[in-house]
Design a protein around this motif. Structure first.
Motif, PDB file in Angstrom:
ATOM      1  N   LEU A 151       0.824  -1.211   0.000  1.00  0.00           N
ATOM      2  CA  LEU A 151       0.000   0.000   0.000  1.00  0.00           C
ATOM      3  C   LEU A 151       0.858   1.262   0.000  1.00  0.00           C
ATOM      4  CD1 LEU A 151      -2.734  -1.226   2.464  1.00  0.00           C
ATOM      5  CD2 LEU A 151      -3.131  -0.533   0.103  1.00  0.00           C
ATOM      6  N   ASN A 152       2.007   1.210   0.642  1.00  0.00           N
ATOM      7  CA  ASN A 152       2.928   2.343   0.625  1.00  0.00           C
ATOM      8  C   ASN A 152       3.365   2.649  -0.810  1.00  0.00           C
ATOM      9  OD1 ASN A 152       4.682   4.370   1.356  1.00  0.00           O
ATOM     10  ND2 ASN A 152       6.045   3.074   2.553  1.00  0.00           N
ATOM     11  N   ASN A 160      -4.699   6.431  -6.516  1.00  0.00           N
ATOM     12  CA  ASN A 160      -4.697   5.400  -5.483  1.00  0.00           C
ATOM     13  C   ASN A 160      -4.814   5.988  -4.085  1.00  0.00           C
ATOM     14  OD1 ASN A 160      -4.420   3.552  -7.510  1.00  0.00           O
ATOM     15  ND2 ASN A 160      -2.266   3.108  -7.137  1.00  0.00           N
ATOM     16  N   ARG A 161      -4.331   7.198  -3.892  1.00  0.00           N
ATOM     17  CA  ARG A 161      -4.460   7.845  -2.588  1.00  0.00           C
ATOM     18  C   ARG A 161      -5.929   8.012  -2.221  1.00  0.00           C
ATOM     19  NH1 ARG A 161      -0.058  12.210  -4.534  1.00  0.00           N
ATOM     20  NH2 ARG A 161       1.779  10.873  -4.313  1.00  0.00           N
ATOM     21  N   VAL A 162      -6.733   8.353  -3.206  1.00  0.00           N
ATOM     22  CA  VAL A 162      -8.170   8.497  -2.973  1.00  0.00           C
ATOM     23  C   VAL A 162      -8.790   7.142  -2.649  1.00  0.00           C
ATOM     24  CG1 VAL A 162     -10.363   9.205  -4.000  1.00  0.00           C
ATOM     25  CG2 VAL A 162      -8.274  10.505  -4.497  1.00  0.00           C
ATOM     26  N   THR A 163      -8.406   6.120  -3.396  1.00  0.00           N
ATOM     27  CA  THR A 163      -8.980   4.779  -3.205  1.00  0.00           C
ATOM     28  C   THR A 163      -8.602   4.200  -1.853  1.00  0.00           C
ATOM     29  OG1 THR A 163      -8.816   4.418  -5.593  1.00  0.00           O
ATOM     30  CG2 THR A 163      -9.189   2.483  -4.212  1.00  0.00           C
ATOM     31  N   ILE A 164      -7.354   4.378  -1.449  1.00  0.00           N
ATOM     32  CA  ILE A 164      -6.899   3.832  -0.164  1.00  0.00           C
ATOM     33  C   ILE A 164      -7.665   4.451   1.000  1.00  0.00           C
ATOM     34  CG2 ILE A 164      -4.935   3.709   1.435  1.00  0.00           C
ATOM     35  CD1 ILE A 164      -3.132   3.495  -1.085  1.00  0.00           C
ATOM     36  N   VAL A 165      -7.826   5.774   0.972  1.00  0.00           N
ATOM     37  CA  VAL A 165      -8.576   6.444   2.037  1.00  0.00           C
ATOM     38  C   VAL A 165     -10.048   6.049   1.976  1.00  0.00           C
ATOM     39  CG1 VAL A 165      -9.340   8.688   2.898  1.00  0.00           C
ATOM     40  CG2 VAL A 165      -6.949   8.332   2.281  1.00  0.00           C
ATOM     41  N   GLY A 166     -10.574   5.884   0.772  1.00  0.00           N
ATOM     42  CA  GLY A 166     -11.961   5.449   0.621  1.00  0.00           C
ATOM     43  C   GLY A 166     -12.199   4.076   1.211  1.00  0.00           C
ATOM     44  N   ALA A 167     -11.157   3.244   1.226  1.00  0.00           N
ATOM     45  CA  ALA A 167     -11.251   1.906   1.831  1.00  0.00           C
ATOM     46  C   ALA A 167     -10.847   1.928   3.300  1.00  0.00           C
ATOM     47  CB  ALA A 167     -10.360   0.935   1.059  1.00  0.00           C
ATOM     48  N   ASP A 168     -10.681   3.127   3.887  1.00  0.00           N
ATOM     49  CA  ASP A 168     -10.274   3.308   5.285  1.00  0.00           C
ATOM     50  C   ASP A 168      -8.861   2.803   5.555  1.00  0.00           C
ATOM     51  OD1 ASP A 168     -12.709   4.485   5.984  1.00  0.00           O
ATOM     52  OD2 ASP A 168     -13.632   2.548   6.413  1.00  0.00           O
ATOM     53  N   ALA A 197       2.272   9.382   4.887  1.00  0.00           N
ATOM     54  CA  ALA A 197       2.949  10.514   4.252  1.00  0.00           C
ATOM     55  C   ALA A 197       2.550  10.631   2.786  1.00  0.00           C
ATOM     56  CB  ALA A 197       4.461  10.372   4.381  1.00  0.00           C
ATOM     57  N   ASN A 198       2.533   9.499   2.091  1.00  0.00           N
ATOM     58  CA  ASN A 198       2.135   9.512   0.675  1.00  0.00           C
ATOM     59  C   ASN A 198       0.669   9.928   0.523  1.00  0.00           C
ATOM     60  OD1 ASN A 198       4.557   8.825  -0.619  1.00  0.00           O
ATOM     61  ND2 ASN A 198       4.248   6.646  -0.225  1.00  0.00           N
ATOM     62  N   PRO A 204      -7.304  16.649   0.509  1.00  0.00           N
ATOM     63  CA  PRO A 204      -8.426  16.222   1.349  1.00  0.00           C
ATOM     64  C   PRO A 204      -8.068  15.098   2.327  1.00  0.00           C
ATOM     65  CG  PRO A 204      -9.155  16.547  -0.909  1.00  0.00           C
ATOM     66  CD  PRO A 204      -7.656  16.647  -0.927  1.00  0.00           C
ATOM     67  N   ASN A 205      -7.037  14.317   2.010  1.00  0.00           N
ATOM     68  CA  ASN A 205      -6.653  13.233   2.910  1.00  0.00           C
ATOM     69  C   ASN A 205      -6.042  13.753   4.201  1.00  0.00           C
ATOM     70  OD1 ASN A 205      -7.492  11.397   1.023  1.00  0.00           O
ATOM     71  ND2 ASN A 205      -5.449  10.811   0.331  1.00  0.00           N
ATOM     72  N   LYS A 206      -5.439  14.944   4.147  1.00  0.00           N
ATOM     73  CA  LYS A 206      -4.786  15.483   5.340  1.00  0.00           C
ATOM     74  C   LYS A 206      -5.772  15.630   6.486  1.00  0.00           C
ATOM     75  CE  LYS A 206      -1.402  18.091   2.637  1.00  0.00           C
ATOM     76  NZ  LYS A 206      -0.842  19.424   2.306  1.00  0.00           N
ATOM     77  N   ARG A 207      -6.952  16.138   6.172  1.00  0.00           N
ATOM     78  CA  ARG A 207      -7.959  16.333   7.212  1.00  0.00           C
ATOM     79  C   ARG A 207      -8.394  15.002   7.803  1.00  0.00           C
ATOM     80  NH1 ARG A 207     -13.239  15.842   6.868  1.00  0.00           N
ATOM     81  NH2 ARG A 207     -13.193  15.892   4.579  1.00  0.00           N
ATOM     82  N   LYS A 208      -8.589  14.002   6.944  1.00  0.00           N
ATOM     83  CA  LYS A 208      -9.044  12.705   7.433  1.00  0.00           C
ATOM     84  C   LYS A 208      -7.983  12.045   8.309  1.00  0.00           C
ATOM     85  CE  LYS A 208     -12.275  11.883   3.655  1.00  0.00           C
ATOM     86  NZ  LYS A 208     -12.706  10.964   2.578  1.00  0.00           N
ATOM     87  N   ILE A 209      -6.728  12.186   7.925  1.00  0.00           N
ATOM     88  CA  ILE A 209      -5.655  11.624   8.752  1.00  0.00           C
ATOM     89  C   ILE A 209      -5.590  12.340  10.092  1.00  0.00           C
ATOM     90  CG2 ILE A 209      -3.148  11.353   8.941  1.00  0.00           C
ATOM     91  CD1 ILE A 209      -3.126  11.009   5.861  1.00  0.00           C
TER      92      ILE A 209
END
Length: 221
Positions: A151-152, A160-168, A197-198, A204-209
């Motif tokens: 995943l890294n 893929n960054r969007v997909t990974i976060v979408g899959a939690d 980091a990636n 938008p991923n920053k907020r979720k992290i």
């Protein structure tokens, strides 16, 4: 026997009628591949990849074939051959194998294939991201390490960054970094932190992290 002769002998055994012999040939090829670039080149030239891929479809050779492919795909040339032969699909399918060994080795091989943009695109298209995130829920640390490593690499692509976060997947990485009675080994923590980091390169991923407690966990390690 020289490396070239050994490689050819073991590749021939991949077609042996006995499953035990085929599995042994896979293990020997994986061991040979660890010797270095020249030996891996000899294994490729002996057409090992073409012999290994069909063995991913058989339960009694799946783990061993994935192990050999993981050892070979550290080289770009092998990754090109695996992709050209349609090898990503059976490796993604092996992530849902009934054996932990096959799942782990398939994840390791996919992690190597994901070093190239073409591999990252294909693995994502085949549903590999969701399957890898699911493996992070496993209690086995080696399994988690293989999945997190893949995943890294996959997180190096914007889509893929969007997909990974979408899959939690970000939550799973944060969970790996949490303190507990048995904290994750340093290598696993490093892969989880690298993935976060990636993922954070997409705004938008920053907020979720952050909302998931990622900053606190990163500071903690």
């Amino acid at each position: 026997m020289e490396g070239e002769d050994l490689a050819l002998a073991h590749v021939r055994r991949l077609r042996d009628p006995a499953a035990v012999s085929r599995a042994q040939a896979c293990r020997h090829l994986a061991g040979l591949a660890a010797r270095g670039d020249q030996t891996r080149a000899a294994i490729r030239e002996a057409r090992a990849i073409e012999g290994l891929l069909p063995l991913l479809h058989a339960a009694n050779t799946q783990a061993e074939a994935a192990h050999a492919l993981a050892a070979l795909t550290v080289d770009e040339e092998a990754r090109v051959l695996v992709r050209a032969a349609g090898g990503c699909a059976p490796l993604v399918a092996a992530l849902q194998s009934k054996t932990i060994e096959a799942q782990e080795e398939a994840a390791r091989a996919l992690g190597h294939l994901a070093r190239d943009e073409e591999g990252r695109v294909e693995i994502a298209h085949l549903g590999g991201i969701v399957a890898l995130v699911q493996l992070l829920q496993h209690d086995d640390r080696d399994m988690q390490l293989a999945a997190a490593g893949a995943l890294n690499q996959l997180a190096r692509s914007v889509e893929n960054r969007v997909t990974i976060v979408g899959a939690d997947g970000h939550d799973a990485m944060i969970e790996i970094l949490r303190d507990g009675e048995t904290p994750a080994p340093p290598r696993l923590q490093a892969e989880a932190a690298g993935t976060l980091a990636n993922l954070a390169f997409y705004g938008p991923n920053k907020r979720k992290i952050r909302e998931g407690g990622g900053l606190e966990r990163l500071i903690g390690v």
